[in-house]
Design an enzyme around this catalytic site. Structure first.
Site, PDB file in Angstrom:
ATOM      1  N   GLU A 140      16.755  12.888  19.698  1.00 27.97           N
ATOM      2  CA  GLU A 140      17.563  12.289  18.624  1.00 27.97           C
ATOM      3  C   GLU A 140      17.531  10.781  18.740  1.00 27.97           C
ATOM      4  O   GLU A 140      17.394  10.243  19.846  1.00 27.97           O
ATOM      5  CB  GLU A 140      19.037  12.740  18.756  1.00 27.97           C
ATOM      6  CG  GLU A 140      19.254  14.171  18.380  1.00 27.97           C
ATOM      7  CD  GLU A 140      20.712  14.623  18.544  1.00 27.97           C
ATOM      8  OE1 GLU A 140      20.973  15.796  18.331  1.00 27.97           O
ATOM      9  OE2 GLU A 140      21.569  13.778  18.884  1.00 27.97           O
ATOM     10  N   LYS A 145      18.918   7.203  19.241  1.00 26.80           N
ATOM     11  CA  LYS A 145      20.101   6.726  19.971  1.00 26.80           C
ATOM     12  C   LYS A 145      20.617   5.490  19.242  1.00 26.80           C
ATOM     13  O   LYS A 145      20.054   4.404  19.359  1.00 26.80           O
ATOM     14  CB  LYS A 145      19.749   6.391  21.425  1.00 26.80           C
ATOM     15  CG  LYS A 145      20.958   5.954  22.247  1.00 26.80           C
ATOM     16  CD  LYS A 145      20.560   5.713  23.688  1.00 26.80           C
ATOM     17  CE  LYS A 145      21.744   5.530  24.623  1.00 26.80           C
ATOM     18  NZ  LYS A 145      22.726   4.552  24.226  1.00 26.80           N
ATOM     19  N   ARG A 172      31.169   5.054  20.287  1.00 30.83           N
ATOM     20  CA  ARG A 172      31.362   6.483  20.125  1.00 30.83           C
ATOM     21  C   ARG A 172      32.761   6.796  19.607  1.00 30.83           C
ATOM     22  O   ARG A 172      33.720   6.175  20.043  1.00 30.83           O
ATOM     23  CB  ARG A 172      31.162   7.134  21.492  1.00 30.83           C
ATOM     24  CG  ARG A 172      31.041   8.624  21.455  1.00 30.83           C
ATOM     25  CD  ARG A 172      30.460   9.070  22.769  1.00 30.83           C
ATOM     26  NE  ARG A 172      30.315  10.489  22.847  1.00 30.83           N
ATOM     27  CZ  ARG A 172      29.707  11.096  23.868  1.00 30.83           C
ATOM     28  NH1 ARG A 172      29.218  10.376  24.860  1.00 30.83           N
ATOM     29  NH2 ARG A 172      29.599  12.400  23.903  1.00 30.83           N
ATOM     30  N   ARG A 197      35.790   6.392  22.851  1.00 32.80           N
ATOM     31  CA  ARG A 197      35.430   7.114  24.072  1.00 32.80           C
ATOM     32  C   ARG A 197      36.412   6.824  25.194  1.00 32.80           C
ATOM     33  O   ARG A 197      36.469   7.531  26.177  1.00 32.80           O
ATOM     34  CB  ARG A 197      34.000   6.818  24.496  1.00 32.80           C
ATOM     35  CG  ARG A 197      33.730   5.371  24.753  1.00 32.80           C
ATOM     36  CD  ARG A 197      32.335   5.164  25.241  1.00 32.80           C
ATOM     37  NE  ARG A 197      32.231   5.450  26.653  1.00 32.80           N
ATOM     38  CZ  ARG A 197      31.101   5.727  27.269  1.00 32.80           C
ATOM     39  NH1 ARG A 197      29.984   5.792  26.586  1.00 32.80           N
ATOM     40  NH2 ARG A 197      31.072   5.924  28.556  1.00 32.80           N
ATOM     41  N   GLU A 249      28.530   8.665  16.670  1.00 32.40           N
ATOM     42  CA  GLU A 249      28.335   7.245  16.962  1.00 32.40           C
ATOM     43  C   GLU A 249      28.548   6.478  15.651  1.00 32.40           C
ATOM     44  O   GLU A 249      28.037   6.878  14.607  1.00 32.40           O
ATOM     45  CB  GLU A 249      26.908   7.032  17.501  1.00 32.40           C
ATOM     46  CG  GLU A 249      26.618   5.639  17.992  1.00 32.40           C
ATOM     47  CD  GLU A 249      27.114   5.374  19.431  1.00 32.40           C
ATOM     48  OE1 GLU A 249      27.743   6.256  20.041  1.00 32.40           O
ATOM     49  OE2 GLU A 249      26.866   4.255  19.927  1.00 32.40           O
ATOM     50  N   PHE A 251      26.654  13.746  16.002  1.00 28.22           N
ATOM     51  CA  PHE A 251      25.701  14.411  16.895  1.00 28.22           C
ATOM     52  C   PHE A 251      26.239  15.623  17.659  1.00 28.22           C
ATOM     53  O   PHE A 251      25.461  16.324  18.305  1.00 28.22           O
ATOM     54  CB  PHE A 251      25.037  13.421  17.860  1.00 28.22           C
ATOM     55  CG  PHE A 251      25.975  12.670  18.764  1.00 28.22           C
ATOM     56  CD1 PHE A 251      26.472  13.268  19.900  1.00 28.22           C
ATOM     57  CD2 PHE A 251      26.337  11.368  18.476  1.00 28.22           C
ATOM     58  CE1 PHE A 251      27.332  12.581  20.742  1.00 28.22           C
ATOM     59  CE2 PHE A 251      27.197  10.662  19.309  1.00 28.22           C
ATOM     60  CZ  PHE A 251      27.698  11.277  20.448  1.00 28.22           C
ATOM     61  N   ARG A 298      28.660  13.805  33.636  1.00 26.31           N
ATOM     62  CA  ARG A 298      27.332  13.281  33.367  1.00 26.31           C
ATOM     63  C   ARG A 298      26.330  14.363  33.771  1.00 26.31           C
ATOM     64  O   ARG A 298      25.534  14.177  34.672  1.00 26.31           O
ATOM     65  CB  ARG A 298      27.137  12.007  34.213  1.00 26.31           C
ATOM     66  CG  ARG A 298      26.178  11.015  33.627  1.00 26.31           C
ATOM     67  CD  ARG A 298      26.176   9.751  34.471  1.00 26.31           C
ATOM     68  NE  ARG A 298      27.263   8.843  34.145  1.00 26.31           N
ATOM     69  CZ  ARG A 298      27.274   8.039  33.085  1.00 26.31           C
ATOM     70  NH1 ARG A 298      26.264   8.028  32.254  1.00 26.31           N
ATOM     71  NH2 ARG A 298      28.300   7.252  32.868  1.00 26.31           N
TER      72      ARG A 298
HETATM   73  P1  AMP Z   1      24.884   4.979  27.307  1.00 26.72           P
HETATM   74  O1  AMP Z   1      26.093   4.337  26.668  1.00 26.72           O
HETATM   75  O2  AMP Z   1      23.731   4.052  27.485  1.00 26.72           O
HETATM   76  O3  AMP Z   1      25.239   5.796  28.523  1.00 26.72           O
HETATM   77  O4  AMP Z   1      24.323   6.058  26.261  1.00 26.72           O
HETATM   78  C1  AMP Z   1      25.074   7.144  25.813  1.00 26.72           C
HETATM   79  C2  AMP Z   1      25.782   6.806  24.516  1.00 26.72           C
HETATM   80  O5  AMP Z   1      24.857   6.705  23.430  1.00 26.72           O
HETATM   81  C3  AMP Z   1      26.725   7.884  24.050  1.00 26.72           C
HETATM   82  O6  AMP Z   1      27.947   7.813  24.742  1.00 26.72           O
HETATM   83  C4  AMP Z   1      26.883   7.571  22.571  1.00 26.72           C
HETATM   84  O7  AMP Z   1      27.902   6.606  22.408  1.00 26.72           O
HETATM   85  C5  AMP Z   1      25.564   6.898  22.205  1.00 26.72           C
HETATM   86  N1  AMP Z   1      24.700   7.665  21.279  1.00 26.72           N
HETATM   87  C6  AMP Z   1      24.003   7.123  20.258  1.00 26.72           C
HETATM   88  N2  AMP Z   1      23.290   8.056  19.603  1.00 26.72           N
HETATM   89  C7  AMP Z   1      23.528   9.248  20.207  1.00 26.72           C
HETATM   90  C8  AMP Z   1      23.073  10.591  19.994  1.00 26.72           C
HETATM   91  N3  AMP Z   1      22.213  10.896  19.036  1.00 26.72           N
HETATM   92  N4  AMP Z   1      23.535  11.556  20.841  1.00 26.72           N
HETATM   93  C9  AMP Z   1      24.405  11.259  21.838  1.00 26.72           C
HETATM   94  N5  AMP Z   1      24.861  10.005  22.080  1.00 26.72           N
HETATM   95  C10 AMP Z   1      24.442   8.996  21.283  1.00 26.72           C
END
Ligand code: AMP
Length: 589
Positions: free
Chosen positions: A270, A272, A277, A292, A322, A363, A439
């Site tokens: 998917e 990102k 969030r 979040r 998101e 998502f 996680r």
């Molecule tokens: P990170 O903040 O780098 O740990 O990446 C995870 C975060 O990406 C999640 O907590 C979401 O806020 C965001 N995110 C963006 N697009 C998606 C998606 N398609 N699926 C899940 N998380 C997503």
């Protein structure tokens, strides 16, 4: 229960470094605590008054605490300030001065846990004119009745710096030890310590308690149900609309190949999206939006409420999404800082809605039409989303997806996602369940940029010359995996602007950071200050090095601030184990 019992537990915990010993002490304590006090005690043990998802904060400036000590003890402000400078710990100052006062005054009523909790709880709800005086009264009342050790921990709780090292994992295990001694096959031996007769059985009970916590998000409820209703009671704890659930987190994969190895084939890839969030809850006409951090931001986002109302065909759900902002002139996504302003905005909401419109990228789904979906496979959850989401350009989309077994196809999807301005891609296991708060590897992220760290500011220095009046050179910390304590890892002064904030860059000037921190200074020595750990910032760096200088054992080379992460709490910052992993990953570069 008397607060003095809790204070002496704090004291024991403070002087007990090992996690197992701490767990034992807490378990014994929980066992003898009356059920009705468990909700308060579990929060207080973590140095909290509100569960993580409750947006209320104690928010008392340190100078008000100094005043409260003065009111309660009659000792002059300059003397308190002097002691504070000497010890650097306002809790210890309150303890000493209370002891001094107590020699003269012998009678006072004994503090109950409930009384302390209720006074501290009231602090968070007071606003507006006259509130400072009332806050002062509430704290001074507690301090006047406190024994010296109690005063130490009351002050530290208000400051949000309890320093007894009780992490969530420790509390969870203590609940297991306290209430499931037989089911988990635990015995206590004064020489050998805790003995577990059957590891599998023990781990099973730990998982049940953890899962109940992930859903309830509140150890108070878990401890009370565990004590009153046992194992069966815990399995009746479910997520429910209106009460935010901890979001599932994702691990990082090195590349597409690694992503496939971790989530299996086929995988759902998917885009990102680079926003923030949200968890959207709906129960008939009531729609709520949580970040979040599990903060309620419904008021700030009437546009999200409206989109959810019109484009999601159900009246009972919890959805994970998101949110990104769009630049009205170019139609492209806006950098995160722009929409993050909207999270904190309390006034002129309708103007900002117009100025910074948002798009929802849906998502995941956790609950639909009264049915909890956490144990449904991801593919099934996605199918349900496809049934209820009515996409509308510029308002709401389903996360753009590509299900494949082919590395080439996944690679092309990744490139396309980056070209569209996204941060990278997510890869998800089609069978994966939704595990709140952890996680787990059911989903991984793949992104090209160097990994950054989310750290919390714990100290700073007053600037000199043209930086006079500003806090500069911020000491930042990560978190210990086990105890949850903050461990220093370096000082950051780069990446912060000296000029007044330009539009859209709000919050990244020295002035703005100083404004956020100055009322929360907990100790001051020369130009060095300590601050309450509350402001999370994202930091990039050149390299991680081993270092004896900082308590984490690591230091950052050329750290620079990327952005404020006001959407994250100090409990969500990078863990020491993650720093260690990044350090190990550097070798052989
Ligand atoms: P990170 O903040 O780098 O740990 O990446 C995870 C975060 O990406 C999640 O907590 C979401 O806020 C965001 N995110 C963006 N697009 C998606 C998606 N398609 N699926 C899940 N998380 C997503």
């Amino acid at each position: 229960m008397k607060y003095t019992e809790l204070a002496s537990l704090y004291h024991q915990l403070e002087t007990t470094p090992k996690r197992l010993d701490k767990t034992f002490l807490i378990a014994q304590f929980l066992k003898k605590a009356p059920s009705k006090d468990l909700p308060h005690l579990t929060l207080l043990l973590q140095g909290r008054i509100f569960p993580t998802w409750d947006e209320r904060e104690i928010g008392v400036a340190t100078r008000l605490l100094v005043k409260a000590i003065n009111t309660a003890t009659g000792i002059s402000l300059p003397e308190i300030e002097e002691q504070w400078k000497k010890t650097g710990d306002l809790g210890i100052v309150a303890e000493k001065l209370t002891a001094k006062k107590k020699q003269a005054m012998l009678f006072s009523s004994e503090l109950e846990v409930r009384k302390v909790f209720s006074n501290l709880e009231k602090l968070a709800t007071m606003e507006g004119s006259g509130s400072v005086g009332l806050k002062l009264k509430l704290i001074a009342e507690l301090l006047s009745n406190a024994k010296p050790l109690e005063a130490r921990y009351i002050i530290r709780t208000v400051l949000g710096e309890l320093r007894v090292g009780v992490g969530e994992g420790c509390l969870r295990d203590a609940i297991v030890w306290a209430f499931f001694e037989i089911e988990a096959g635990i015995s206590f031996d004064s020489e050998k310590g805790i003995q577990v007769s059957d590891r599998e059985k023990y781990n099973g009970i730990v998982a049940i308690v953890q899962s109940a916590y992930d859903k309830a998000n509140d150890y108070g409820i878990v401890a009370e149900v565990a004590k009153e209703k046992g194992q069966n009671g815990l399995s009746t704890i479910h997520i429910c609309v209106g009460k935010p659930v901890k979001v599932m987190l994702f691990q990082k994969a090195k590349d597409i190949k690694d992503a496939f190895e971790r989530v299996g084939k086929p995988a759902a890839f998917e885009q990102k999206y680079d926003g923030f969030r949200v968890q959207i809850h709906r129960d008939s006409s009531s729609i709520k939006v949580f970040t979040r951090r599990l903060e309620d931001v419904t008021h700030q986002f009437p546009d999200i409420v409206k989109i959810a109302e019109n484009q999601i065909a159900s009246s009972h759900y919890i959805i994970d999404a998101e949110v990104t902002g769009i630049d009205q002139r170019t139609g492209k996504s806006l950098p995160f800082q722009h929409i993050s302003q909207r999270i904190k905005r309390k006034y002129d909401i309708h103007e900002t809605v117009k100025k910074i419109p948002v798009v929802l990228h849906i998502f995941d789904i956790l609950l639909l039409d009264k049915k909890e979906l956490l144990h449904e496979p991801f593919q099934k959850r996605r199918e349900l989303l496809e049934k209820i989401i009515e996409e509308k350009k510029g308002k709401i989309t389903l996360a753009f997806q590509c299900i494949t077994t082919d590395e080439g196809e996944a690679e092309a999807f990744y490139k396309q996602s980056l070209a569209q301005g996204n941060e990278g891609i997510m890869a998800k296991n089609l069978e994966g369940i939704y595990k709140p708060g952890s996680r787990v590897g059911f989903g991984v992220k793949v992104k090209p940029v160097m990994e950054t760290l989310d750290l919390v500011i714990v100290g700073a220095e007053w600037g000199e010359g043209k930086r006079k009046g500003w806090l500069t050179s911020f000491t930042v910390a990560c978190r210990d995996d086990e105890t949850g304590e903050f461990l220093e890892i370096g000082k950051v002064g780069t990446g912060i602007k000296e000029l007044a904030a330009e539009e859209g860059t709000e919050g990244v000037t020295f002035h703005a950071i100083t404004e956020k921190l100055k009322d929360f200074i907990t100790a001051e020595k020369g130009k060095e200050v300590r601050v309450k750990p509350m402001l999370v910032i994202e930091i990039a760096y050149e390299e991680i090095q081993k270092s004896p200088t900082y308590s984490s054992g690591y230091a950052l080379r050329f750290p620079r601030l990327i952005r404020l992460r006001e959407d994250r709490t100090p409990s969500e910052i990078s863990l020491k184990s993650e720093v260690q992993e990044l350090y190990d990953g550097q070798r052989g570069r």
